[in-house]
Design a protein around this motif. Structure first.
Motif, PDB file in Angstrom:
ATOM      1  N   TRP A   1       4.690  -0.452  -5.627  1.00  0.00           N
ATOM      2  CA  TRP A   1       5.167   0.393  -6.426  1.00  0.00           C
ATOM      3  C   TRP A   1       5.167  -0.173  -8.079  1.00  0.00           C
ATOM      4  CZ3 TRP A   1       9.901   4.344  -6.207  1.00  0.00           C
ATOM      5  CH2 TRP A   1       9.847   5.608  -7.093  1.00  0.00           C
ATOM      6  N   GLY A   2       6.094  -1.184  -8.557  1.00  0.00           N
ATOM      7  CA  GLY A   2       6.161  -1.023  -9.991  1.00  0.00           C
ATOM      8  C   GLY A   2       4.999  -2.077 -10.145  1.00  0.00           C
TER       9      GLY A   2
ATOM     10  N   PHE B   1       1.048  -1.220  -0.112  1.00  0.00           N
ATOM     11  CA  PHE B   1       0.318  -0.264   0.010  1.00  0.00           C
ATOM     12  C   PHE B   1       1.209   0.997   0.026  1.00  0.00           C
ATOM     13  CE2 PHE B   1      -3.818  -2.057   1.306  1.00  0.00           C
ATOM     14  CZ  PHE B   1      -5.264  -1.136  -0.295  1.00  0.00           C
ATOM     15  N   LEU B   2       2.085   0.930   0.593  1.00  0.00           N
ATOM     16  CA  LEU B   2       2.627   2.490   1.007  1.00  0.00           C
ATOM     17  C   LEU B   2       3.592   2.235  -0.140  1.00  0.00           C
ATOM     18  CD1 LEU B   2       4.183   1.887   4.408  1.00  0.00           C
ATOM     19  CD2 LEU B   2       2.874   4.322   3.496  1.00  0.00           C
ATOM     20  N   GLY B   3       4.355   1.397  -1.011  1.00  0.00           N
ATOM     21  CA  GLY B   3       4.878   1.911  -2.576  1.00  0.00           C
ATOM     22  C   GLY B   3       3.208   2.065  -3.459  1.00  0.00           C
TER      23      GLY B   3
ATOM     24  N   ILE C   1      -5.070   8.246  -0.211  1.00  0.00           N
ATOM     25  CA  ILE C   1      -5.432   7.772   0.430  1.00  0.00           C
ATOM     26  C   ILE C   1      -4.594   6.336   0.547  1.00  0.00           C
ATOM     27  CG2 ILE C   1      -7.593   5.659   0.636  1.00  0.00           C
ATOM     28  CD1 ILE C   1      -9.198   8.473  -0.700  1.00  0.00           C
ATOM     29  N   CYS C   2      -3.988   5.657  -0.549  1.00  0.00           N
ATOM     30  CA  CYS C   2      -3.490   4.459  -0.247  1.00  0.00           C
ATOM     31  C   CYS C   2      -2.615   4.661   0.899  1.00  0.00           C
ATOM     32  CB  CYS C   2      -3.013   4.376  -1.732  1.00  0.00           C
ATOM     33  SG  CYS C   2      -3.942   2.770  -3.316  1.00  0.00           S
ATOM     34  N   THR C   3      -1.370   5.660   1.096  1.00  0.00           N
ATOM     35  CA  THR C   3      -0.541   6.030   1.887  1.00  0.00           C
ATOM     36  C   THR C   3      -0.618   5.837   3.495  1.00  0.00           C
ATOM     37  OG1 THR C   3       0.323   7.072   0.293  1.00  0.00           O
ATOM     38  CG2 THR C   3       1.107   7.587   2.685  1.00  0.00           C
ATOM     39  N   VAL C   4      -2.418   6.742   3.518  1.00  0.00           N
ATOM     40  CA  VAL C   4      -2.689   6.760   4.350  1.00  0.00           C
ATOM     41  C   VAL C   4      -3.345   5.380   4.941  1.00  0.00           C
ATOM     42  CG1 VAL C   4      -4.951   7.939   6.247  1.00  0.00           C
ATOM     43  CG2 VAL C   4      -3.850   8.446   4.428  1.00  0.00           C
TER      44      VAL C   4
END
Lengths: 82, 170
Positions: B97-98, B12-14, B64-67
């Motif tokens: 990320w990829g 999610f953080l990626g 939102i994904c970062t949170v």
């Protein structure tokens, strides 16, 4: 008493800051205050009706999310060694 | 020990942080890769404003994904039994990320034709940058998987020796 007063002062700073930010954004917002505002709003409304745009926005996030279900499966590193 | 939660948090953080790199570096600093630039080329102020609006919606999703990723990571950190490993976390972030870059490239550049990485480029050059973007996704996925495997090996070794820091704290 002191901590409560400090807490309400902090809340006031937060509320005042957010109000200032909202007022500033509304003043600067090209969707509300610019010679091209109507044209931009019409453009956004027209593009918002494009299914391709919503697919393009949502599919990468959703597909990556679905891939997560594979990644979040139980991954027991100790039991594997046993 | 379960690594799934840490991997989920990392992915999610990626996705979120990778989206921010895309938005900050490509969209804003280099002024490339705008959301609707193949439909409304940003060569007028109005078209630039409309592209900027949809870039903002894209950023809202990445936020939102970062949170969610932070929330999941916090949950992992709170559970003493959950292993924390930098390689697994960084690998999962690269994987997310990829994966996102790869899917975004296939869907938005190739299938829907909403935009290209370098819209102002023509013909072969445009395709070259689109393929480079896809290749970056594949490289990040491979690097992420490699790091996760290294991290798992480390944790297995720690578990075998009984030297896990988290286990000692617990």
């Amino acid at each position: 008493m002191e901590p409560t007063r400090g807490k309400s002062s902090l809340s006031f700073v937060w509320i005042a800051g957010l109000a200032l930010l909202a007022a500033g954004s509304a003043e600067a917002c090209p969707l509300c205050h610019s010679s091209r505002a109507e044209e931009v709003r019409a453009g956004i409304r027209a593009t918002a009706q494009s299914a391709a745009l919503w697919l393009g926005l949502l599919v990468p996030f959703t597909a990556a999310g679905i891939a997560l279900t594979g990644a979040s499966r139980r991954d027991d590193i100790i039991e594997e060694d046993a | 020990m379960n690594l799934g939660s840490l991997r989920t948090a990392g992915i999610f953080l990626g996705i979120g942080l990778g989206g921010f790199v895309d938005g900050i570096v490509l969209h804003q600093i280099l002024q490339l890769h705008n959301m609707l630039s193949n439909r409304l080329f940003p060569d007028t102020v109005v078209n630039t404003d409309i592209n900027m609006f949809w870039d903002g919606i894209f950023h809202a999703f990445t936020w939102i994904c970062t949170v969610v990723g932070l929330w999941r990571l916090w949950r992992v950190a709170q559970r003493r039994a959950s292993p924390l490993n930098s390689k697994v976390l960084c690998g999962s972030m690269l994987l997310g990320w990829g994966l996102f870059n790869f899917i975004e490239g296939i869907v938005n550049h190739q299938l829907l034709g909403l935009h290209h990485v370098v819209q102002r480029a023509t013909g072969g050059a445009q395709m070259f940058w689109d393929l480079t973007f896809l290749a970056s996704g594949v490289v990040f996925i491979a690097a992420g998987r490699y790091l996760i495997q290294r991290g798992r090996a480390e944790l297995r070794e720690e578990a075998r020796r009984g030297t896990s820091q988290r286990a000692r704290v617990a």
